[in-house]
Scaffold this motif. Structure first.
Motif, mmCIF file in Angstrom:
data_model
loop_
_atom_site.group_PDB
_atom_site.id
_atom_site.type_symbol
_atom_site.label_atom_id
_atom_site.label_comp_id
_atom_site.label_asym_id
_atom_site.label_seq_id
_atom_site.Cartn_x
_atom_site.Cartn_y
_atom_site.Cartn_z
ATOM 1 N N UNK A 67 0.856 -1.172 0.000
ATOM 2 C CA UNK A 67 0.000 0.000 0.000
ATOM 3 C C UNK A 67 0.897 1.229 0.000
ATOM 4 N N UNK A 68 0.340 2.355 0.400
ATOM 5 C CA UNK A 68 1.112 3.590 0.532
ATOM 6 C C UNK A 68 0.726 4.253 1.854
ATOM 7 N N UNK A 69 1.704 4.829 2.492
ATOM 8 C CA UNK A 69 1.485 5.658 3.676
ATOM 9 C C UNK A 69 2.148 6.986 3.349
ATOM 10 N N UNK A 70 1.351 7.997 3.135
ATOM 11 C CA UNK A 70 1.886 9.273 2.674
ATOM 12 C C UNK A 70 2.507 9.093 1.299
ATOM 13 N N UNK A 71 3.754 9.519 1.145
ATOM 14 C CA UNK A 71 4.433 9.388 -0.151
ATOM 15 C C UNK A 71 5.353 8.178 -0.214
ATOM 16 N N UNK A 72 5.235 7.286 0.766
ATOM 17 C CA UNK A 72 6.098 6.103 0.790
ATOM 18 C C UNK A 72 5.282 4.834 0.585
ATOM 19 N N UNK A 73 5.923 3.853 -0.020
ATOM 20 C CA UNK A 73 5.294 2.545 -0.152
ATOM 21 C C UNK A 73 5.265 1.885 1.221
ATOM 22 N N UNK A 74 4.354 0.929 1.390
ATOM 23 C CA UNK A 74 4.302 0.194 2.647
ATOM 24 C C UNK A 74 4.009 -1.270 2.370
ATOM 25 N N UNK A 75 4.456 -2.091 3.283
ATOM 26 C CA UNK A 75 4.128 -3.511 3.301
ATOM 27 C C UNK A 75 3.439 -3.733 4.631
ATOM 28 N N UNK A 76 2.262 -4.370 4.623
ATOM 29 C CA UNK A 76 1.503 -4.460 5.872
ATOM 30 C C UNK A 76 0.513 -5.611 5.878
ATOM 31 N N UNK A 77 0.009 -5.893 7.054
ATOM 32 C CA UNK A 77 -1.117 -6.805 7.202
ATOM 33 C C UNK A 77 -1.932 -6.398 8.412
ATOM 34 N N UNK A 78 -3.195 -6.752 8.353
ATOM 35 C CA UNK A 78 -4.135 -6.578 9.468
ATOM 36 C C UNK A 78 -4.725 -7.951 9.716
ATOM 37 N N UNK A 79 -4.580 -8.426 10.930
ATOM 38 C CA UNK A 79 -5.079 -9.767 11.231
ATOM 39 C C UNK A 79 -5.305 -9.906 12.732
ATOM 40 N N UNK A 80 -6.183 -10.819 13.058
ATOM 41 C CA UNK A 80 -6.464 -11.122 14.451
ATOM 42 C C UNK A 80 -5.640 -12.332 14.876
ATOM 43 N N UNK A 81 -4.973 -12.209 16.006
ATOM 44 C CA UNK A 81 -4.199 -13.307 16.578
ATOM 45 C C UNK A 81 -4.256 -13.185 18.094
ATOM 46 N N UNK A 82 -4.500 -14.291 18.759
ATOM 47 C CA UNK A 82 -4.558 -14.321 20.226
ATOM 48 C C UNK A 82 -5.600 -13.353 20.780
ATOM 49 N N UNK A 83 -6.673 -13.133 20.032
ATOM 50 C CA UNK A 83 -7.732 -12.255 20.500
ATOM 51 C C UNK A 83 -7.444 -10.770 20.362
ATOM 52 N N UNK A 84 -6.384 -10.430 19.632
ATOM 53 C CA UNK A 84 -5.990 -9.033 19.446
ATOM 54 C C UNK A 84 -5.934 -8.755 17.945
ATOM 55 N N UNK A 85 -6.404 -7.587 17.540
ATOM 56 C CA UNK A 85 -6.287 -7.179 16.148
ATOM 57 C C UNK A 85 -4.951 -6.470 15.963
ATOM 58 N N UNK A 86 -4.116 -7.016 15.099
ATOM 59 C CA UNK A 86 -2.795 -6.451 14.812
ATOM 60 C C UNK A 86 -2.827 -5.716 13.484
ATOM 61 N N UNK A 87 -2.238 -4.533 13.442
ATOM 62 C CA UNK A 87 -1.927 -3.842 12.188
ATOM 63 C C UNK A 87 -0.411 -3.699 12.188
ATOM 64 N N UNK A 88 0.240 -4.515 11.374
ATOM 65 C CA UNK A 88 1.706 -4.551 11.310
ATOM 66 C C UNK A 88 2.115 -3.966 9.973
ATOM 67 N N UNK A 89 3.056 -3.014 9.991
ATOM 68 C CA UNK A 89 3.434 -2.361 8.743
ATOM 69 C C UNK A 89 4.836 -1.764 8.808
ATOM 70 N N UNK A 90 5.382 -1.543 7.610
ATOM 71 C CA UNK A 90 6.636 -0.817 7.448
ATOM 72 C C UNK A 90 6.480 0.071 6.232
ATOM 73 N N UNK A 91 6.723 1.359 6.387
ATOM 74 C CA UNK A 91 6.726 2.293 5.261
ATOM 75 C C UNK A 91 8.181 2.473 4.841
ATOM 76 N N UNK A 92 8.402 2.560 3.542
ATOM 77 C CA UNK A 92 9.776 2.625 3.043
ATOM 78 C C UNK A 92 9.818 3.320 1.694
ATOM 79 N N UNK A 93 11.000 3.765 1.336
ATOM 80 C CA UNK A 93 11.257 4.285 -0.004
ATOM 81 C C UNK A 93 11.888 3.154 -0.797
ATOM 82 N N UNK A 94 11.443 2.933 -2.033
ATOM 83 C CA UNK A 94 12.023 1.829 -2.820
ATOM 84 C C UNK A 94 13.482 2.109 -3.132
ATOM 85 N N UNK A 95 14.228 1.040 -3.344
ATOM 86 C CA UNK A 95 15.635 1.165 -3.709
ATOM 87 C C UNK A 95 15.730 1.872 -5.050
ATOM 88 N N UNK A 96 16.725 2.726 -5.204
ATOM 89 C CA UNK A 96 16.905 3.447 -6.457
ATOM 90 C C UNK A 96 18.353 3.397 -6.914
#
Length: 104
Positions: A67-96
């Motif tokens: 996805x995108x967060x602001x002007x940066x690309x992101x890799x993420x997931x949203x999932x439920x585990x152990x009764x908790x909803x997790x939103x795990x993500x990393x925003x990054x600039x692609x290699x150039x």
């Protein structure tokens, strides 16, 4: 409704158990809220660390999306585990090379 720390107790216990069970899991900037006491937002500093968290939580690989967060690309997931909803993500600039983003 006034939230209390007790409302977040299960989420905090889940996080503590995750730390004990997976001591080599990459550290993250982690937040929870009084408005969403059963949710954790887990911000990581690189996309590879998202994979480590996905594996530790037992989340299927197909749950991860780009996805995108602001002007940066992101890799993420949203999932439920152990009764908790997790939103795990990393925003990054692609290699150039020079000023041109490189295709994967």
């Amino acid at each position: 409704m006034t939230a209390t720390l007790a409302d977040q107790a299960a989420t905090l216990a889940c996080l503590a158990n995750l730390a004990v069970g997976h001591p080599n899991l990459p550290a993250a900037y982690i937040t929870t809220s009084r408005f969403t006491p059963r949710e954790l937002s887990v911000q990581l500093d690189s996309p590879g660390k998202v994979e480590a968290w996905r594996e530790a939580l037992g989340i299927p690989a197909e749950s991860v999306f780009e996805s995108r967060i602001g002007n940066r690309q992101s890799l993420e997931f949203r999932a439920s585990a152990y009764g908790v909803l997790f939103h795990v993500y990393a925003a990054y600039l692609p290699a150039t090379v020079g000023n041109t983003p490189q295709a994967a």
